[in-house]
Every structure is written in C-alpha cells, then in structure tokens.
Design a protein around this motif. Structure first.
Motif, PDB file in Angstrom:
ATOM      1  N   ASP A  96       0.827  -1.202   0.000  1.00 30.53           N
ATOM      2  CA  ASP A  96       0.000   0.000   0.000  1.00 30.53           C
ATOM      3  C   ASP A  96       0.862   1.253   0.000  1.00 30.53           C
ATOM      4  O   ASP A  96       0.582   2.212  -0.736  1.00 30.53           O
ATOM      5  CB  ASP A  96      -0.924  -0.010   1.221  1.00 30.53           C
ATOM      6  N   CYS A  97       1.917   1.270   0.795  1.00 28.86           N
ATOM      7  CA  CYS A  97       2.826   2.417   0.820  1.00 28.86           C
ATOM      8  C   CYS A  97       3.497   2.626  -0.534  1.00 28.86           C
ATOM      9  O   CYS A  97       3.616   3.765  -1.017  1.00 28.86           O
ATOM     10  CB  CYS A  97       3.883   2.243   1.905  1.00 28.86           C
ATOM     11  N   MET A  98       3.939   1.540  -1.149  1.00 31.03           N
ATOM     12  CA  MET A  98       4.612   1.658  -2.449  1.00 31.03           C
ATOM     13  C   MET A  98       3.674   2.219  -3.511  1.00 31.03           C
ATOM     14  O   MET A  98       4.069   3.052  -4.333  1.00 31.03           O
ATOM     15  CB  MET A  98       5.157   0.294  -2.882  1.00 31.03           C
ATOM     16  N   ARG A  99       2.425   1.782  -3.487  1.00 32.05           N
ATOM     17  CA  ARG A  99       1.459   2.267  -4.487  1.00 32.05           C
ATOM     18  C   ARG A  99       0.992   3.690  -4.185  1.00 32.05           C
ATOM     19  O   ARG A  99       0.975   4.548  -5.070  1.00 32.05           O
ATOM     20  CB  ARG A  99       0.256   1.325  -4.547  1.00 32.05           C
ATOM     21  N   ARG A 100       0.601   3.924  -2.929  1.00 35.44           N
ATOM     22  CA  ARG A 100      -0.067   5.177  -2.574  1.00 35.44           C
ATOM     23  C   ARG A 100       0.925   6.322  -2.375  1.00 35.44           C
ATOM     24  O   ARG A 100       0.690   7.439  -2.848  1.00 35.44           O
ATOM     25  CB  ARG A 100      -0.894   4.958  -1.306  1.00 35.44           C
ATOM     26  N   GLY A 321      14.243   8.279   6.633  1.00 35.47           N
ATOM     27  CA  GLY A 321      14.660   8.006   5.269  1.00 35.47           C
ATOM     28  C   GLY A 321      15.686   9.006   4.769  1.00 35.47           C
ATOM     29  O   GLY A 321      16.347   9.705   5.545  1.00 35.47           O
ATOM     30  N   LEU A 322      15.825   9.091   3.450  1.00 39.09           N
ATOM     31  CA  LEU A 322      16.776  10.019   2.844  1.00 39.09           C
ATOM     32  C   LEU A 322      16.154  11.408   2.754  1.00 39.09           C
ATOM     33  O   LEU A 322      14.975  11.543   2.406  1.00 39.09           O
ATOM     34  CB  LEU A 322      17.156   9.547   1.435  1.00 39.09           C
ATOM     35  N   THR A 323      16.928  12.428   3.059  1.00 40.90           N
ATOM     36  CA  THR A 323      16.449  13.788   2.834  1.00 40.90           C
ATOM     37  C   THR A 323      16.442  14.066   1.328  1.00 40.90           C
ATOM     38  O   THR A 323      17.013  13.309   0.532  1.00 40.90           O
ATOM     39  CB  THR A 323      17.355  14.806   3.521  1.00 40.90           C
ATOM     40  N   ARG A 324      15.808  15.148   0.963  1.00 38.21           N
ATOM     41  CA  ARG A 324      15.771  15.513  -0.466  1.00 38.21           C
ATOM     42  C   ARG A 324      17.185  15.673  -1.017  1.00 38.21           C
ATOM     43  O   ARG A 324      17.480  15.213  -2.132  1.00 38.21           O
ATOM     44  CB  ARG A 324      14.989  16.819  -0.631  1.00 38.21           C
ATOM     45  N   LYS A 325      18.064  16.270  -0.216  1.00 34.08           N
ATOM     46  CA  LYS A 325      19.451  16.473  -0.661  1.00 34.08           C
ATOM     47  C   LYS A 325      20.168  15.144  -0.830  1.00 34.08           C
ATOM     48  O   LYS A 325      20.886  14.929  -1.815  1.00 34.08           O
ATOM     49  CB  LYS A 325      20.171  17.345   0.362  1.00 34.08           C
ATOM     50  N   ALA A 326      19.959  14.232   0.126  1.00 33.96           N
ATOM     51  CA  ALA A 326      20.616  12.923   0.041  1.00 33.96           C
ATOM     52  C   ALA A 326      20.076  12.105  -1.135  1.00 33.96           C
ATOM     53  O   ALA A 326      20.842  11.408  -1.815  1.00 33.96           O
ATOM     54  CB  ALA A 326      20.426  12.161   1.344  1.00 33.96           C
ATOM     55  N   ARG A 327      18.771  12.175  -1.359  1.00 31.53           N
ATOM     56  CA  ARG A 327      18.191  11.463  -2.516  1.00 31.53           C
ATOM     57  C   ARG A 327      18.837  11.934  -3.810  1.00 31.53           C
ATOM     58  O   ARG A 327      19.195  11.132  -4.674  1.00 31.53           O
ATOM     59  CB  ARG A 327      16.683  11.695  -2.583  1.00 31.53           C
ATOM     60  N   GLN A 328      18.971  13.261  -3.942  1.00 32.57           N
ATOM     61  CA  GLN A 328      19.540  13.798  -5.167  1.00 32.57           C
ATOM     62  C   GLN A 328      21.009  13.409  -5.297  1.00 32.57           C
ATOM     63  O   GLN A 328      21.476  13.092  -6.397  1.00 32.57           O
ATOM     64  CB  GLN A 328      19.399  15.322  -5.191  1.00 32.57           C
ATOM     65  N   TRP A 329      21.728  13.402  -4.162  1.00 31.84           N
ATOM     66  CA  TRP A 329      23.145  13.030  -4.193  1.00 31.84           C
ATOM     67  C   TRP A 329      23.320  11.585  -4.646  1.00 31.84           C
ATOM     68  O   TRP A 329      24.174  11.276  -5.480  1.00 31.84           O
ATOM     69  CB  TRP A 329      23.750  13.233  -2.803  1.00 31.84           C
ATOM     70  N   SER A 346       6.894   3.866   4.703  1.00 30.84           N
ATOM     71  CA  SER A 346       6.376   5.094   4.114  1.00 30.84           C
ATOM     72  C   SER A 346       7.502   5.954   3.541  1.00 30.84           C
ATOM     73  O   SER A 346       7.383   6.490   2.432  1.00 30.84           O
ATOM     74  CB  SER A 346       5.555   5.889   5.130  1.00 30.84           C
ATOM     75  N   THR A 347       8.618   6.093   4.274  1.00 32.51           N
ATOM     76  CA  THR A 347       9.728   6.871   3.732  1.00 32.51           C
ATOM     77  C   THR A 347      10.488   6.081   2.667  1.00 32.51           C
ATOM     78  O   THR A 347      11.020   6.668   1.722  1.00 32.51           O
ATOM     79  CB  THR A 347      10.679   7.328   4.850  1.00 32.51           C
ATOM     80  N   LEU A 348      10.521   4.768   2.802  1.00 33.55           N
ATOM     81  CA  LEU A 348      11.087   3.945   1.724  1.00 33.55           C
ATOM     82  C   LEU A 348      10.310   4.158   0.437  1.00 33.55           C
ATOM     83  O   LEU A 348      10.891   4.342  -0.641  1.00 33.55           O
ATOM     84  CB  LEU A 348      11.058   2.467   2.114  1.00 33.55           C
ATOM     85  N   ALA A 349       8.979   4.152   0.542  1.00 36.79           N
ATOM     86  CA  ALA A 349       8.138   4.329  -0.645  1.00 36.79           C
ATOM     87  C   ALA A 349       8.362   5.700  -1.276  1.00 36.79           C
ATOM     88  O   ALA A 349       8.450   5.825  -2.507  1.00 36.79           O
ATOM     89  CB  ALA A 349       6.670   4.144  -0.269  1.00 36.79           C
ATOM     90  N   GLU A 379      10.518  -4.270   8.672  1.00 40.62           N
ATOM     91  CA  GLU A 379      11.714  -3.955   7.904  1.00 40.62           C
ATOM     92  C   GLU A 379      11.471  -4.376   6.467  1.00 40.62           C
ATOM     93  O   GLU A 379      10.849  -5.418   6.221  1.00 40.62           O
ATOM     94  CB  GLU A 379      12.920  -4.712   8.476  1.00 40.62           C
ATOM     95  N   SER A 380      11.905  -3.589   5.534  1.00 35.89           N
ATOM     96  CA  SER A 380      11.729  -3.963   4.128  1.00 35.89           C
ATOM     97  C   SER A 380      12.991  -3.617   3.346  1.00 35.89           C
ATOM     98  O   SER A 380      13.829  -2.832   3.795  1.00 35.89           O
ATOM     99  CB  SER A 380      10.503  -3.266   3.524  1.00 35.89           C
ATOM    100  N   ALA A 381      13.111  -4.240   2.188  1.00 36.92           N
ATOM    101  CA  ALA A 381      14.320  -4.049   1.380  1.00 36.92           C
ATOM    102  C   ALA A 381      13.975  -4.064  -0.092  1.00 36.92           C
ATOM    103  O   ALA A 381      13.076  -4.807  -0.526  1.00 36.92           O
ATOM    104  CB  ALA A 381      15.361  -5.122   1.694  1.00 36.92           C
TER     105      ALA A 381
END
Length: 386
Positions: A96-100, A321-329, A346-349, A379-381
């Motif tokens: 649900d998190c991955m889709r929504r 999760g990753l911050t916006r800056k870390a995601r972009q990096w 939720s943050t993984l998604a 935990e998910s991967a």
C-alpha cells in the motif's frame, strides 16, 4: 458522537481504518474485521482519530495476548493479532505504501521472511527509576515506567539482565534513566552503562562465519533469528566493482555482502561506529573495505566520495529516510544497483518513488522482513537497478 464502524484494513503505524459518513477515521488497537463502537477523539494533520469504547464483534484474526503487561506496556501493540495474519498485514502495508506514497505502478511480489515470534530481541533499552524502584519499559504514549520482570520478546539472555536489575533494585544504575543492552551470549552481554559482574562494555555477535564487535550503545539489528537472512538476502543479485555503504554503522551490510564487490567504502557520521566497523573489517580479514567518517548531508566529504564512482550503493537510513538532498546526491552518483534497507515503509516508498519515477531505476527484487513480531513495525528491502 459515538458510532459503530467496521475496520476495513490496517495502515502503517498499526491503526485500523474505517469509513464513516463523515470520512475516514483511524482506530488504535483494532484489526481488519473488527466491529467496534468508537468516539471521535481528535483531528491531527487532517486525519480523524477515534477511540474504541467497545469491541462489538471481534475479528477472526484476533487471539489472546501473550503477555500479562499487554495493553499497559507500550513495547508492543500487536500481541492480540494472530501471527500469520500479522505477516500478511505487514506485506499489505508495504505494498500500500509503495502504491499510494511512492506512486509505483510496477507490480511487486515481495518475499515475506520471518522466524519465531518470541524471544527474538538481542538489543533493548530498559528504563530505570531507582527512586521508585520501577524497571521495565514505558507505558504507551507516556514516560511512566511499567515494571516488567520478563518480556516474551526479549532473548533469554536479555531477560536475565532485566530480572537481575529487579532483584538488585537497580544497583549501580543510580542516576541513569535507562540502560542499553545488546548481545547473544549470556556470559558476554554488552551494556551502557555497564553492570558490575554482569555485563561488559563490548561483546562479539556471530552471524554465520562473520563476527561483529559491538558496544552496549551500538546500533545493531535487533532480531537475532534473522540476522543472516537479512544480511545475505541480496547477495545472489549483487556483483560489483566498487561499493559505497551509506549509514553503514559498525559494518553489518558491508561485511555480510563483502563477497559481492571488489572494493568498498563504508560511510557513517558517528566516529565510534566507524572505528568499530574498521575493527570488524580486520577481524573478518576484509582488507578491501575502508571506513569513512562523513555526513551524507555535508559538502566536502561527499563531494570527494562522488569521485569514487561506485556501481553499487547500499543505504540503510534512519526512520525518516533520505532527505531531499541525500536522494539527489545518490541519484547523481548513478550507480547501476541500489540496495535500500528501511525500517519505515512510508519513507522507503517516498524515496523509491523518486528513484523509480525520476532517476531511471526499476525495482528488481523486494522483501518484507518481520524483524519485530507482535508489533506493527516492519523492515523492508529493495534492490533497484538502472
């Protein structure tokens, strides 16, 4: 206003979702299929919360709680849910998190990996109050300590420490509000602070043929039964030249996956954890991995690491999760393969949605690890590839 509702599903965080004429409400301590009487209690961030006043018709997925402290102690919230249904629900929450949240349209079929639902915890934080002689865990949504002498989720070794604290009235812990404990062997439990003649400052945890030196306050995966499964799950799908392990801690994933790359760098912003990682590399005869103290958010070090040009990046970030800056990096690094491990679907998604929809990755494989049975945590991967 009181009303009767039927719980339609459970969302991340463990609350039941029900639909009413005035909209969706969320009800704690419920599971799919419950028919409950509720009263609206609050609206927070646009979300309607309700309090259950009575259980009119129990879900077929309910069972009797396993612990006499359930409902009082805030340590776990799903003991009333049949264990097979806990696993099924966590898989549905992940999807649900991955889709929504992630807006990921790719069809996923995550593996569900679990072990025994009891006695699995090898890491815990025991709350102490020597003045009131209360030792145990916080009451739900409170800083008040519920006195607990035995927890069914803790390993036998950690329960011995908990019982010892009770029997000795917290001797040696005056002035401390909690004690962190970690370890597998009853003779070598690490803690912070150390309890004289019972615990030590550091210990060794064995995972298959690998050895990890950890301290009482080290971050380490909590489920002793699933350490090997978590650490090696991705191995058959990874083969790289240069690996960058972000948020690497004391080296768990770098070491467990060390045969999957020719050289690697672990990055962690806590210097003491990097020192432990370096020691663990040496103890496991892994000369091809280096430890590096750096913050993923900060400039010079990360600019230098970009030159490393990794083709495999491992990320195991904290709950936000990753911050916006870390995601972009990470996106700018553009590794061929990403292994993302998360304790928050939720943050993984959210991060996976960015990587898939904006950075050109697709999900090669996914899994849900039930590292925290009898709680709503999971935990998910993901393995993502360009």
């Amino acid at each position: 206003m009181k009303q009767t509702v039927t719980i339609e599903k459970v969302v991340y965080g463990g609350e039941g979702l029900a639909r009413t004429d005035s909209g969706v409400i969320f009800v704690p301590d419920t599971i799919t299929g419950d028919v409950v009487r509720v009263i609206a209690s609050e609206r927070r961030n646009g979300v309607h919360k309700a309090t259950r006043t009575s259980l009119l018709e129990p879900s077929p997925h309910r069972r009797d709680a396993l612990c006499p402290h359930f409902g009082e102690c805030g340590g776990c919230n799903w003991q009333f849910v049949d264990y097979s249904y806990q696993r099924e629900t966590k898989k549905e929450i992940f999807l649900d998190c991955m889709r929504r949240i992630g807006r990921i349209k790719q069809v996923l079929n995550p593996e569900s990996i679990a072990a025994s639902e009891l006695g699995y915890r090898i890491r815990a934080q025991i709350k102490v109050d020597c003045e009131t002689q209360r030792f145990g865990f916080f009451r739900k949504k409170s800083n008040e300590i519920v006195s607990v002498q035995h927890c069914p989720l803790l390993s036998e070794q950690l329960n011995r420490v908990l019982l010892h604290i009770h029997k000795t009235s917290g001797a040696g812990l005056t002035g401390h509000k909690s004690i962190k404990v970690l370890g597998q062997s009853s003779k070598m439990i690490a803690s912070d602070p150390v309890i004289d003649r019972l615990t030590c400052g550091s210990t060794t945890i064995r995972v298959g043929e690998k050895r990890f030196c950890v301290q009482g306050n080290s971050f380490f995966q909590s489920n002793g039964y699933l350490l090997k499964e978590l650490g090696t799950w991705a191995a058959p799908h990874l083969s790289s030249t240069r690996c960058l392990d972000l948020f690497g801690g004391c080296g768990f994933f770098s070491i467990m996956l060390s045969e999957c790359f020719k050289e690697g760098i672990l990055v962690e912003n806590v210097g003491s954890q990097v020192e432990l990682a370096r020691s663990n590399f040496r103890n496991n005869d892994l000369s091809h991995i280096r430890g590096y103290v750096a913050d993923v958010e900060k400039g010079p070090a990360m600019a230098e690491l970009k030159k490393y040009n990794p083709d495999l990046v491992i990320v195991d970030p904290p709950r936000p999760g990753l911050t916006r800056k870390a995601r972009q990096w990470v996106s700018d690094l553009s590794p061929h393969t990403l292994l993302y491990i998360s304790c928050n679907p939720s943050t993984l998604a959210r991060d996976a949605g960015f990587l898939v929809n904006k950075a050109g990755y697709s999900i090669h494989k996914s899994a849900v690890f039930d590292l925290y049975p009898n709680t709503s945590h999971l935990e998910s991967a993901l393995i993502l590839r360009k």
